[in-house]
Design an enzyme around this catalytic site. Structure first.
Site, short mmCIF file in Angstrom:
data_model
loop_
_atom_site.label_atom_id
_atom_site.label_comp_id
_atom_site.label_asym_id
_atom_site.label_seq_id
_atom_site.Cartn_x
_atom_site.Cartn_y
_atom_site.Cartn_z
N TYR A 186 0.85 -1.19 0.00
CA TYR A 186 0.00 0.00 0.00
C TYR A 186 0.88 1.24 0.00
O TYR A 186 1.97 1.23 0.57
CB TYR A 186 -0.88 -0.06 1.24
CG TYR A 186 -1.92 1.01 1.41
CD1 TYR A 186 -3.03 1.07 0.58
CD2 TYR A 186 -1.81 1.94 2.44
CE1 TYR A 186 -4.01 2.04 0.76
CE2 TYR A 186 -2.78 2.91 2.64
CZ TYR A 186 -3.87 2.97 1.80
OH TYR A 186 -4.84 3.93 1.99
N SER A 188 1.44 3.93 1.51
CA SER A 188 2.05 4.59 2.66
C SER A 188 2.97 3.69 3.46
O SER A 188 3.52 4.10 4.49
CB SER A 188 0.97 5.15 3.58
OG SER A 188 0.15 4.10 4.08
N LYS A 189 3.18 2.45 3.01
CA LYS A 189 4.02 1.52 3.76
C LYS A 189 5.51 1.81 3.55
O LYS A 189 5.89 2.61 2.70
CB LYS A 189 3.69 0.08 3.36
CG LYS A 189 2.24 -0.34 3.68
CD LYS A 189 1.98 -0.35 5.17
CE LYS A 189 0.53 -0.55 5.52
NZ LYS A 189 -0.04 -1.81 5.11
N ASN A 190 6.36 1.12 4.27
CA ASN A 190 7.81 1.32 4.14
C ASN A 190 8.26 1.16 2.69
O ASN A 190 9.14 1.89 2.23
CB ASN A 190 8.57 0.34 5.03
CG ASN A 190 8.31 0.57 6.50
OD1 ASN A 190 7.17 0.71 6.93
ND2 ASN A 190 9.37 0.59 7.30
N LEU A 191 7.68 0.20 2.00
CA LEU A 191 7.86 0.07 0.56
C LEU A 191 6.47 0.10 -0.04
O LEU A 191 5.68 -0.83 0.16
CB LEU A 191 8.56 -1.26 0.21
CG LEU A 191 8.79 -1.48 -1.28
CD1 LEU A 191 9.82 -0.49 -1.82
CD2 LEU A 191 9.25 -2.91 -1.56
#
Length: 375
Positions: A186, A188-191
């Site tokens: 998604y 907004s995740k770290n990746l």
């Protein structure tokens, strides 16, 4: 001059730093017009799997779909029970419900908010088929005893690593312990992709093949359908973005850890609880979650000063209307319930500046001191 604001997440900051490469990658995909299951998907799958110390990666359309496909690949369905936690995003439980199985909840550790493996024995039944631990907020669950329990009782283990890209347990990446690791990509995740995406990781060739079949209408060969599957494919545009971002993931995680150290040093004596990590784990801070008294007033005070916050998550899943049929009531998971009333997430993303970090800390201190005086 406009006042400095600090959003919970600033997607524009990362985009601006990569915009030329991203637009070039999009142009190449569109020139070729192979829009799904193409060379970029395959390259990203291999890179991410290798990063997670796994042999196989299977790109899919979302983190939720990754969980559904993992459960299906492990033959979990109607009549089966899956042990998991209530302090997580609802996708964890949605996936269990979508395959016809029943979630069975255990409480969490009060320090890490992660599955308390000591409670597994108490909920084990003849219907238990799998354990689904969640590596929440960026911290690895305690996979050693979870895996030992699973092996002792012949249970599948599916890791929900949607918030923990790159986190480790005893030096080994999450997503590589269980039968299948599931990651949300998604935005907004770290990746993160530019929208929705996900990936499954595994060291089991048979499970990898099942995952690939189910994500593409149950086919190995086009128009030959061995099982009922669906359309869960990762498209090439998202794969191009993810492939481009992969080399930065470690650098971004290190920036998150540096920001977390700053917050902790400055807020450790101010808030009720700062994030902590166990010596056997690393924390990659998808979210920086603190506990405070008077959370609603605290959040309103920060919002007034231009500081974004969120609550991950305000109502535990076992108390959600959607899960009422499973028969849980307030008081059954006391640690989860107590934490849900006080947790709040502060701004966390790699591109946070020193000025922004200082403003967050000062605003938190001001809000809590004001609240203490009012009390």
């Amino acid at each position: 001059m406009a006042a400095l604001r600090v959003p919970l997440v600033d997607l524009q900051a990362q985009y601006r730093s990569l915009k030329p490469e991203i637009m070039e990658a999009f142009g190449e995909v569109l020139d070729e017009m192979q829009l799904f299951l193409g060379p970029r998907t395959r390259a990203f799958e291999q890179q991410f799997a290798s990063y997670c110390e796994c042999l196989y990666g299977v790109g899919v359309s979302s983190g939720t779909d990754a969980l559904v496909l993992a459960l299906r690949a492990c033959d979990i369905g109607p009549g089966d029970e899956v042990i998991t936690v209530s302090n997580t995003f609802i996708a964890t439980v949605e996936a269990i419900a979508m395959v016809g199985a029943r979630p069975v909840f255990v409480d969490v550790d009060p320090i890490t908010y992660l599955m308390d493996w000591r409670q597994l024995e108490g909920v084990l039944s003849e219907h238990t088929k799998a354990i689904l631990p969640v590596h929440l907020y960026g911290h690895a669950a305690e996979m050693g005893p979870i895996m030992e329990f699973a092996r002792a009782h012949d249970l599948r283990v599916i890791e929900d690593a949607s918030q923990a890209h790159g986190a480790t347990y005893n030096g080994r990446r999450v997503g590589s312990f269980g039968d299948v690791g599931c990651f949300s990509l998604y935005y907004s995740k770290n990746l993160g992709a530019f929208g929705e995406a996900g990936i499954c990781t595994t060291n089991n060739e048979e499970l990898a093949e099942r995952l690939r079949m189910v994500r593409d209408h149950g086919s190995r060969v086009r128009y030959q359908h061995e099982v009922i599957g669906g359309n869960y494919r990762l498209d090439e545009l998202q794969a191009a973005v993810l492939l481009l971002k992969m080399p930065y993931l470690e650098q971004w995680n290190q920036a998150r850890q540096q920001h977390a150290r700053f917050y902790t040093e400055r807020l450790g004596d101010i808030v009720a609880q700062v994030p902590q990590f166990r010596p056997w784990a690393t924390h990659v801070y998808c979210y920086y979650v603190v506990q405070v008294e008077g959370r609603d007033e605290f959040r309103m005070s920060l919002e007034h000063e231009g500081i974004g916050t969120n609550v991950h998550y305000p109502v535990p899943l076992h108390l959600q209307p959607a899960c009422a049929k499973y028969g849980y009531t307030r008081g059954m998971l006391p640690v989860t319930e107590a934490a849900s009333e006080r947790i709040v997430s502060l701004p966390m993303y790699p591109e946070l500046t020193a000025e922004q970090l200082e403003l967050v800390v000062m605003t938190v201190q001001k809000a809590l001191l004001a609240g203490a005086h009012q009390a």
